[in-house]
Scaffold this motif. Structure first.
Motif, PDB file in Angstrom:
ATOM      1  N   ASP A 136      49.873  46.352  42.391  1.00 14.08           N
ATOM      2  CA  ASP A 136      50.023  44.946  41.994  1.00 14.08           C
ATOM      3  C   ASP A 136      49.090  44.044  42.792  1.00 14.08           C
ATOM      4  OD1 ASP A 136      51.882  45.466  40.045  1.00 14.08           O
ATOM      5  OD2 ASP A 136      53.619  45.105  41.348  1.00 14.08           O
ATOM      6  N   ILE A 137      48.932  44.317  44.068  1.00 12.93           N
ATOM      7  CA  ILE A 137      48.038  43.515  44.903  1.00 12.93           C
ATOM      8  C   ILE A 137      46.589  43.704  44.468  1.00 12.93           C
ATOM      9  CG2 ILE A 137      47.126  43.262  47.252  1.00 12.93           C
ATOM     10  CD1 ILE A 137      49.984  43.934  48.235  1.00 12.93           C
ATOM     11  N   ARG A 145      43.217  39.886  37.394  1.00 11.80           N
ATOM     12  CA  ARG A 145      44.032  39.054  36.489  1.00 11.80           C
ATOM     13  C   ARG A 145      43.719  37.577  36.695  1.00 11.80           C
ATOM     14  NH1 ARG A 145      49.396  42.506  37.674  1.00 11.80           N
ATOM     15  NH2 ARG A 145      48.990  44.185  36.201  1.00 11.80           N
ATOM     16  N   GLN A 146      43.554  37.161  37.938  1.00 11.84           N
ATOM     17  CA  GLN A 146      43.223  35.771  38.206  1.00 11.84           C
ATOM     18  C   GLN A 146      41.829  35.426  37.682  1.00 11.84           C
ATOM     19  OE1 GLN A 146      45.312  33.466  39.331  1.00 11.84           O
ATOM     20  NE2 GLN A 146      46.852  35.060  39.288  1.00 11.84           N
ATOM     21  N   TRP A 167      45.859  41.934  41.149  1.00 14.18           N
ATOM     22  CA  TRP A 167      46.048  40.491  41.120  1.00 14.18           C
ATOM     23  C   TRP A 167      44.714  39.751  40.973  1.00 14.18           C
ATOM     24  CZ3 TRP A 167      44.607  36.473  44.447  1.00 14.18           C
ATOM     25  CH2 TRP A 167      45.219  35.252  44.196  1.00 14.18           C
TER      26      TRP A 167
END
Length: 87
Positions: A11-12, A18-19, A15
């Motif tokens: 997830d990190i 995705r941003q 991230w």
């Protein structure tokens, strides 16, 4: 326990992309607002403005069949180019 740690790490790591994707989508939305609108009031009026000689030529040359065949060939070429080891 280890699976939760791996999921958190994934997830990190995901991230940032995705941003970046979100920022890219926002920028594209902003740029689409800048494109001016094209107003075509009466399409039938445009076709009524064509002369009889042009309409006769388009009918004799079977423009509708030719345009359909060309678009089909272009779409088929595009699809075939996307297949690995062929295009």
């Amino acid at each position: 326990m280890i699976q939760k740690l791996i999921d958190a790490l994934i997830d990190i790591v995901l991230w940032v992309p995705r941003q970046l994707f979100g920022l890219l989508v926002d920028a594209v939305e902003l740029m689409l607002i800048w494109i001016p609108e094209i107003h075509i009031v009466d399409v039938q009026g445009i076709f009524n403005g064509l002369g009889g000689q042009l309409l006769y030529f388009l009918t004799v040359m079977e423009f509708d069949y030719g345009m359909t065949a060309m678009m089909t060939a272009l779409i088929a070429r595009f699809i075939l180019r996307r297949i690995p080891f062929i295009g």
